[in-house]
Design a protein around this motif. Structure first.
Motif, mmCIF file in Angstrom:
data_model
loop_
_atom_site.group_PDB
_atom_site.id
_atom_site.type_symbol
_atom_site.label_atom_id
_atom_site.label_comp_id
_atom_site.label_asym_id
_atom_site.label_seq_id
_atom_site.Cartn_x
_atom_site.Cartn_y
_atom_site.Cartn_z
ATOM 1 N N ALA A 106 19.928 -32.988 116.062
ATOM 2 C CA ALA A 106 21.323 -32.560 116.137
ATOM 3 C C ALA A 106 21.593 -31.484 115.092
ATOM 4 O O ALA A 106 21.108 -31.560 113.959
ATOM 5 C CB ALA A 106 22.255 -33.745 115.908
ATOM 6 N N THR A 110 27.073 -30.409 115.140
ATOM 7 C CA THR A 110 27.133 -31.581 116.008
ATOM 8 C C THR A 110 27.292 -32.859 115.191
ATOM 9 O O THR A 110 28.073 -33.747 115.547
ATOM 10 C CB THR A 110 25.862 -31.670 116.870
ATOM 11 N N THR A 114 30.485 -35.665 115.390
ATOM 12 C CA THR A 114 30.408 -37.096 115.696
ATOM 13 C C THR A 114 31.284 -37.932 114.779
ATOM 14 O O THR A 114 31.592 -39.086 115.094
ATOM 15 C CB THR A 114 28.958 -37.615 115.616
ATOM 16 N N PRO A 122 26.662 -37.475 120.088
ATOM 17 C CA PRO A 122 27.930 -36.793 120.394
ATOM 18 C C PRO A 122 28.479 -37.178 121.764
ATOM 19 O O PRO A 122 27.716 -37.413 122.704
ATOM 20 C CB PRO A 122 27.534 -35.317 120.362
ATOM 21 N N TRP A 124 30.390 -35.312 124.128
ATOM 22 C CA TRP A 124 30.789 -33.925 124.294
ATOM 23 C C TRP A 124 32.123 -33.758 125.014
ATOM 24 O O TRP A 124 32.913 -32.862 124.671
ATOM 25 C CB TRP A 124 29.689 -33.144 125.033
ATOM 26 N N ARG A 132 36.331 -28.931 117.401
ATOM 27 C CA ARG A 132 35.169 -28.088 117.129
ATOM 28 C C ARG A 132 35.460 -27.106 115.987
ATOM 29 O O ARG A 132 34.607 -26.872 115.131
ATOM 30 C CB ARG A 132 34.761 -27.341 118.398
#
Length: 282
Positions: A106, A110, A114, A122, A124, A132
């Motif tokens: 990852a 990422t 999490t 994750p 998504w 993000r």
């Protein structure tokens, strides 16, 4: 005489409080903690010190809402353990531990993401643009934005620690107010196995974090005074599950109290906000 608090500065809030706390091992009756009283307020940065087996990890698990006391009361972020859904409470607490499971492939970005879902892998479809972007901001705040696309598995120990701190500060989706962030950050031996440059980078990052987030409270478990950032203003010493001393670092981190805590002569010195402990020579 204590100076009055500025009118525009709110009074420090109680973030965590232990009263008469005791913990016994259910299988053997062994006393892990005994009559522990301790309060952490907003904006305070604590060092939690003691020999192996002193009870440090148990205290951290209690205020991290990961276990319950045998006797006494534990309140975290205004909620008493035993009368609150601890799953919701944990979402408001940032925890960093070298034992955390992280996918080695990852990327840094990422891993931070999490933190919003409290998952190892994750999710998504859960992360919107704001989440993000927030992950990018946290990597920059911890001075490791260059790790955004780097696999976690090839990062150095110090880089991993900073990524995990960014992850711990990631607002939990649907559980914290929008734009909010954990008010309590628990650091369980974050300097474990770090070389000197990595240790100093992490100390600098924690010092900057304390200055940029005046309401954040932190508790750092460590074995070495050299790992304490100048932001650490309070210390709690444990020995055999009992509090040896607690309060401002200037009063607690003395040779006499460190000697009593660790059971051998210890000399303590301080230079420009940094601490040093070593065995006292006769």
């Amino acid at each position: 005489m204590t100076s009055p608090q500025p009118a525009d500065r709110p009074a420090a809030r109680v973030i965590a409080a232990l009263e008469g706390v005791g913990v016994r091992r259910s299988t053997t009756g062994q006393v892990i903690l005994d009559a522990v009283d301790w309060t952490v307020r907003s904006g305070e940065h604590w060092a939690l010190l003691g020999a192996n087996g002193a009870g440090k990890s148990t205290v951290l698990r209690l205020i991290g809402a990961l276990m319950f006391p045998t006797v006494g009361t534990v309140e975290v972020l205004g909620h008493r353990l035993g009368s609150v859904d601890v799953r919701e409470l944990r979402a408001a607490i940032g925890l960093v531990s070298s034992a955390q499971k992280v996918p080695q492939d990852a990327t840094g970005h990422t891993v931070v993401l999490t933190g919003a879902t409290g998952t190892v892998q994750p999710l998504w479809r859960t992360y919107d643009r704001a989440a993000r972007e927030r992950a990018h901001e946290l990597l920059a705040e911890l001075d490791c934005k260059e790790l955004t696309d780097r696999p976690y598995g090839v990062c150095s120990g110090g880089q991993r620690a900073r990524i995990l701190i960014a992850r711990a500060l990631m607002p939990a989706l649907h559980r914290l107010p929008r734009g909010g962030a954990p008010e309590l950050l628990l650091l369980d031996e974050p300097f474990n196995a770090l070389d000197l440059p990595s240790r100093e980078d992490l100390i600098d990052a924690l010092h900057r974090l304390a200055r940029s987030r005046p309401e954040l409270a932190t508790v750092t478990v460590t074995h070495h005074l050299e790992e304490l950032s100048p932001a650490i203003g309070h210390a709690l010493l444990l020995r055999d599950g009992r509090v040896q001393a607690r309060g401002p670092v200037e009063e607690v981190l003395t040779g006499a109290r460190m000697t009593a805590c660790f059971g051998r002569p210890v000399e303590v010195s301080r230079h420009e906000g940094r601490w040093l402990a070593r065995s006292a020579r006769s």
